[in-house]
Design a protein around this motif. Sequence first.
Motif, mmCIF file in Angstrom:
data_model
loop_
_atom_site.group_PDB
_atom_site.id
_atom_site.type_symbol
_atom_site.label_atom_id
_atom_site.label_comp_id
_atom_site.label_asym_id
_atom_site.label_seq_id
_atom_site.Cartn_x
_atom_site.Cartn_y
_atom_site.Cartn_z
ATOM 1 N N ALA A 36 25.891 36.547 -1.038
ATOM 2 C CA ALA A 36 25.789 36.725 -2.595
ATOM 3 C C ALA A 36 24.658 37.569 -2.855
ATOM 4 O O ALA A 36 24.728 38.315 -3.845
ATOM 5 C CB ALA A 36 25.801 35.554 -3.272
ATOM 6 N N ASP A 37 23.692 37.475 -2.224
ATOM 7 C CA ASP A 37 22.420 38.269 -2.572
ATOM 8 C C ASP A 37 22.657 39.578 -2.456
ATOM 9 O O ASP A 37 21.875 40.560 -3.041
ATOM 10 C CB ASP A 37 21.170 37.560 -1.833
ATOM 11 C CG ASP A 37 20.687 36.011 -2.133
ATOM 12 O OD1 ASP A 37 21.035 35.818 -3.374
ATOM 13 O OD2 ASP A 37 20.447 35.442 -1.293
ATOM 14 N N VAL A 38 23.528 40.001 -1.593
ATOM 15 C CA VAL A 38 23.785 41.378 -1.089
ATOM 16 C C VAL A 38 24.603 42.298 -1.955
ATOM 17 O O VAL A 38 24.620 43.019 -2.278
ATOM 18 C CB VAL A 38 24.021 41.548 0.387
ATOM 19 C CG1 VAL A 38 24.200 43.093 0.795
ATOM 20 C CG2 VAL A 38 22.767 40.775 1.240
ATOM 21 N N THR A 40 26.285 40.856 -4.708
ATOM 22 C CA THR A 40 26.349 40.867 -6.348
ATOM 23 C C THR A 40 25.585 41.959 -7.028
ATOM 24 O O THR A 40 24.673 42.474 -6.529
ATOM 25 C CB THR A 40 25.596 39.511 -6.733
ATOM 26 O OG1 THR A 40 24.255 39.333 -6.304
ATOM 27 C CG2 THR A 40 26.529 38.389 -6.352
ATOM 28 N N TYR A 42 24.123 42.382 -10.147
ATOM 29 C CA TYR A 42 23.235 42.033 -10.975
ATOM 30 C C TYR A 42 22.517 40.574 -10.527
ATOM 31 O O TYR A 42 22.682 39.667 -11.195
ATOM 32 C CB TYR A 42 23.565 41.828 -12.324
ATOM 33 C CG TYR A 42 24.280 43.098 -12.821
ATOM 34 C CD1 TYR A 42 23.646 44.139 -13.296
ATOM 35 C CD2 TYR A 42 25.694 43.323 -13.076
ATOM 36 C CE1 TYR A 42 23.874 45.215 -13.931
ATOM 37 C CE2 TYR A 42 26.260 44.516 -13.460
ATOM 38 C CZ TYR A 42 25.477 45.285 -14.029
ATOM 39 O OH TYR A 42 26.047 46.751 -14.285
ATOM 40 N N PRO A 43 21.885 40.728 -9.577
ATOM 41 C CA PRO A 43 21.278 39.237 -8.990
ATOM 42 C C PRO A 43 20.373 38.688 -9.763
ATOM 43 O O PRO A 43 20.104 37.395 -9.892
ATOM 44 C CB PRO A 43 20.644 39.594 -7.621
ATOM 45 C CG PRO A 43 20.368 40.854 -7.741
ATOM 46 C CD PRO A 43 21.602 41.669 -8.534
ATOM 47 N N GLU A 44 19.785 39.581 -10.649
ATOM 48 C CA GLU A 44 18.652 39.103 -11.498
ATOM 49 C C GLU A 44 19.320 37.895 -12.883
ATOM 50 O O GLU A 44 18.800 37.379 -13.524
ATOM 51 C CB GLU A 44 17.886 40.016 -12.131
ATOM 52 C CG GLU A 44 18.530 40.901 -13.107
ATOM 53 C CD GLU A 44 19.326 42.161 -12.304
ATOM 54 O OE1 GLU A 44 19.877 43.082 -12.859
ATOM 55 O OE2 GLU A 44 19.192 42.168 -10.961
ATOM 56 N N VAL A 46 21.244 35.568 -12.287
ATOM 57 C CA VAL A 46 21.494 34.248 -11.851
ATOM 58 C C VAL A 46 20.814 33.079 -12.764
ATOM 59 O O VAL A 46 21.135 32.121 -13.170
ATOM 60 C CB VAL A 46 21.076 34.076 -10.505
ATOM 61 C CG1 VAL A 46 21.161 32.664 -10.014
ATOM 62 C CG2 VAL A 46 21.860 34.778 -9.505
ATOM 63 N N THR A 76 28.646 38.348 -11.137
ATOM 64 C CA THR A 76 27.545 37.684 -10.384
ATOM 65 C C THR A 76 27.398 36.246 -10.448
ATOM 66 O O THR A 76 27.325 35.625 -9.235
ATOM 67 C CB THR A 76 26.144 38.266 -11.002
ATOM 68 O OG1 THR A 76 26.408 39.925 -10.613
ATOM 69 C CG2 THR A 76 24.816 37.872 -10.131
ATOM 70 N N ARG A 77 27.384 35.606 -11.558
ATOM 71 C CA ARG A 77 27.285 34.086 -11.722
ATOM 72 C C ARG A 77 28.257 33.496 -11.136
ATOM 73 O O ARG A 77 28.343 32.209 -10.639
ATOM 74 C CB ARG A 77 27.132 33.823 -13.489
ATOM 75 C CG ARG A 77 25.825 34.529 -13.869
ATOM 76 C CD ARG A 77 25.804 34.105 -15.263
ATOM 77 N NE ARG A 77 25.669 32.794 -15.230
ATOM 78 C CZ ARG A 77 24.612 31.955 -15.207
ATOM 79 N NH1 ARG A 77 23.352 32.581 -14.789
ATOM 80 N NH2 ARG A 77 24.709 30.776 -15.433
ATOM 81 N N TYR A 80 27.654 33.362 -7.442
ATOM 82 C CA TYR A 80 26.471 32.286 -7.201
ATOM 83 C C TYR A 80 27.147 30.842 -7.315
ATOM 84 O O TYR A 80 26.744 30.163 -6.785
ATOM 85 C CB TYR A 80 25.425 32.415 -8.006
ATOM 86 C CG TYR A 80 24.393 33.694 -7.318
ATOM 87 C CD1 TYR A 80 23.445 33.261 -6.172
ATOM 88 C CD2 TYR A 80 24.675 34.887 -7.615
ATOM 89 C CE1 TYR A 80 22.716 34.073 -5.663
ATOM 90 C CE2 TYR A 80 23.871 35.862 -6.824
ATOM 91 C CZ TYR A 80 22.875 35.387 -6.038
ATOM 92 O OH TYR A 80 21.960 36.384 -5.339
ATOM 93 N N ARG A 83 28.783 29.477 -4.406
ATOM 94 C CA ARG A 83 27.529 29.182 -3.106
ATOM 95 C C ARG A 83 27.323 27.570 -3.596
ATOM 96 O O ARG A 83 27.220 26.738 -2.683
ATOM 97 C CB ARG A 83 26.390 30.154 -3.503
ATOM 98 C CG ARG A 83 25.057 29.484 -2.362
ATOM 99 C CD ARG A 83 23.826 30.511 -2.770
ATOM 100 N NE ARG A 83 24.073 31.707 -1.787
ATOM 101 C CZ ARG A 83 23.125 32.686 -1.760
ATOM 102 N NH1 ARG A 83 22.021 32.335 -2.397
ATOM 103 N NH2 ARG A 83 23.398 33.788 -1.070
#
Length: 282
Positions: A36-38, A40, A42-44, A46, A76-77, A80, A83
């Motif tokens: 997911a970190d790679v 997505t 817009y990881p910010e 989350v 993105t959400r 996550y 996960r």
Amino acid sequence: MSAKSSSVAWTEFRSNPISILGLILVVFCIALALFADVITPYPEHVGPIGDFTAINQAPSAAHWFGTDTIGRDLLTRIIYGFRLSLLMAVLVLSISMPVGVILGLLAGYLGGWVEFVLMRLTDIFLAIPPLVLAMAIMGFLPATLTNAMLAVTVMWWPWYTRLVYNVVRSEAREGYVLAAEVIGASSPHVMFREILPNCAPAVLTKLTLDIGFVVLMVSSLSFLGLGVQPPTPDLGSMVADGAKYMPDAWWLSIFPALAIMVLVLGFNLLGDGLREAFDAEV
């Protein structure tokens, strides 16, 4: 199971297109959760940080699944959320499954008062609808991730106890068990070295099916406001929050709900395939 029977089971599993579809869906969801970190965009997004210039935007090239009420990217959400859902399912089952298996072994093999006490306790838990029991437990605890996991764990071990108990009662009359007892093998040896390996197909099948059920249960608690709390991305919470804006901002609920469906469907199809391949009773 013997090596030959395992080979036959795997052949049957591969020949079932529904099983393969379930495996593909499961691998896809797990891959999304792991990376997911790679992957997505817009990881910010989350956490609570959003983009107020992109509030409630419909699906577009910039935001495939649209944005939520504070401009966070929904795709993105959701990734996550995969996960978190899988992590909770693994943690819940890693506790409840061993407890249930051990209690089932003890009740099925030792019999007597041990069987009576353990199985009556199991019957009491099984008589209460799982979601009702989880809601009752959460009613006395703060709505946190840890407490949601605790509530689901408390209600899940009896299913494994009942399953393993039934298998052990059947296996205890087999020749290999009688042979081990004749040569003086201890009760722990017979239970954990002789009988337990023959319980593995049924336990593995139920474990696979239960991941989907646990995900659905945790999402239900979050939907009711008793599970994971904002701003943590949780699929059930996203469905509940988005329902307030239906039908105008339909994507807020539809896409998280579809994500839950894909995740649960994948594990159910995989579990059904394993059940047919191993001819396991769960």
